[in-house]
Design a protein around this motif. Sequence first.
Motif, PDB file in Angstrom:
ATOM      1  N   ALA A 168       1.022  -0.953  -0.082  1.00 51.47           N
ATOM      2  CA  ALA A 168      -0.003  -0.254   0.165  1.00 51.47           C
ATOM      3  C   ALA A 168       1.219   1.478  -0.068  1.00 51.47           C
ATOM      4  N   LEU A 169       2.341   1.515   1.006  1.00 49.03           N
ATOM      5  CA  LEU A 169       2.862   2.631   0.961  1.00 49.03           C
ATOM      6  C   LEU A 169       3.467   2.400  -1.171  1.00 49.03           C
ATOM      7  N   GLU A 170       4.335   1.336  -1.731  1.00 49.40           N
ATOM      8  CA  GLU A 170       5.125   1.794  -2.531  1.00 49.40           C
ATOM      9  C   GLU A 170       3.791   2.433  -3.491  1.00 49.40           C
ATOM     10  N   LYS A 171       2.306   1.594  -3.620  1.00 51.35           N
ATOM     11  CA  LYS A 171       0.619   2.384  -4.155  1.00 51.35           C
ATOM     12  C   LYS A 171       0.637   3.994  -4.276  1.00 51.35           C
ATOM     13  N   GLU A 172       0.710   3.468  -3.262  1.00 52.08           N
ATOM     14  CA  GLU A 172       0.577   5.246  -2.670  1.00 52.08           C
ATOM     15  C   GLU A 172       1.554   6.305  -3.221  1.00 52.08           C
ATOM     16  N   LYS A 173       3.062   6.202  -2.991  1.00 48.96           N
ATOM     17  CA  LYS A 173       4.412   7.134  -2.988  1.00 48.96           C
ATOM     18  C   LYS A 173       4.899   6.248  -4.737  1.00 48.96           C
ATOM     19  N   LEU A 174       4.648   5.313  -5.101  1.00 47.94           N
ATOM     20  CA  LEU A 174       5.012   5.082  -6.378  1.00 47.94           C
ATOM     21  C   LEU A 174       3.921   4.740  -7.843  1.00 47.94           C
ATOM     22  N   SER A 175       2.774   4.612  -7.578  1.00 43.19           N
ATOM     23  CA  SER A 175       1.597   4.326  -8.386  1.00 43.19           C
ATOM     24  C   SER A 175       1.528   2.784  -8.318  1.00 43.19           C
ATOM     25  N   PHE A 176       2.166   2.117  -8.035  1.00 47.73           N
ATOM     26  CA  PHE A 176       2.444   0.268  -8.087  1.00 47.73           C
ATOM     27  C   PHE A 176       3.201  -0.131  -7.367  1.00 47.73           C
ATOM     28  N   HIS A 177       3.935  -1.086  -7.190  1.00 44.92           N
ATOM     29  CA  HIS A 177       3.487  -1.859  -5.096  1.00 44.92           C
ATOM     30  C   HIS A 177       4.659  -3.478  -6.476  1.00 44.92           C
ATOM     31  N   TYR A 178       5.301  -3.792  -5.518  1.00 44.85           N
ATOM     32  CA  TYR A 178       6.844  -4.549  -5.562  1.00 44.85           C
ATOM     33  C   TYR A 178       5.890  -5.654  -6.420  1.00 44.85           C
ATOM     34  N   ALA A 179       4.193  -6.634  -6.132  1.00 45.98           N
ATOM     35  CA  ALA A 179       3.262  -7.256  -6.724  1.00 45.98           C
ATOM     36  C   ALA A 179       3.448  -6.877  -8.204  1.00 45.98           C
ATOM     37  N   GLU A 180       3.182  -6.679  -8.047  1.00 44.99           N
ATOM     38  CA  GLU A 180       2.850  -5.768  -9.864  1.00 44.99           C
ATOM     39  C   GLU A 180       3.946  -6.281 -10.405  1.00 44.99           C
TER      40      GLU A 180
END
Length: 286
Positions: A168-180
């Motif tokens: 969720a943090l990565e999605k907020e800051k980067l617009s994507f996350h590690y699982a993507e």
Amino acid sequence: MELKSLVDQPNKLPTVPKVVQQLIESFNSEDISATEIAHLIASDPALSAKLLRLANSAYFHVSRTVGTVDDALRMLGFVMVRNLVLGNGMVAAFKNTKGMDLQQFWRYNLYTACASRWLAHKGGDNGDAVFTLGMMHGIGQLQMHAVAPAEMAPLDKQLNVLDAGRAALEKEKLSFHYAEVSAELAKIWNFPENLSTALQDVPDPLSPSTFSKSAAWVHLGAWRARAEVLELSDDEIVASYPTAVAKKLGVDASWMPALVAHAKDRADRAMPALKELTEGLDAMLE
């Protein structure tokens, strides 16, 4: 930073051993035989030796010594042999990743794979296939740190890479996350589409319109692994339990004694301690 920028050039991708790449390609081949797989693995003496060491580990409780790659395929099955080779190859491919505690990360990944497999078996699903997903689910985190360490450093200071809230943090800051990112790597390596989709769904398996049980098993296994590796207290374990995911899977909470006060009288349903459950497979991390 954009997701595409992490994988848009060959020199940004980890170097996967040739045998591992060929085994990955076998995911999409219906014609490949066990004999072909055995010859492929046997062509790499170091890999063959590691495979036999893993096959003879306490994890598999084999009734007799596994002496050849053919024996391993017969006794463990094609999918599990491929899992062992794949896991070993992923560890080798990312061995120089900076900015992460790799020993902790891979132990968490191994714990996730084994816990997910155990849960899936108990739930009547294909545990070996879930093991594959468990071993692969976090590789996007490694890719992000390998390619963009400066961008990841402030996030690492804010929240451990293994924390449940990291996606969720990565999605907020980067617009994507590690699982993507994990899913994108799987596509580049020609994994089956259902596996790459499941990889993307692991952090939040209830959100997609199509529910992936495999992603949900790994989500639950990752929670168990996280509790162990991050040494969560009983209160933290209870507070962080993914109740909705477990309910969707039909899992009785007594598999984890810390969740149920009366679990002592249902000990037969409890998952073994993770060190016991993964005994011998830590050789994969060397």
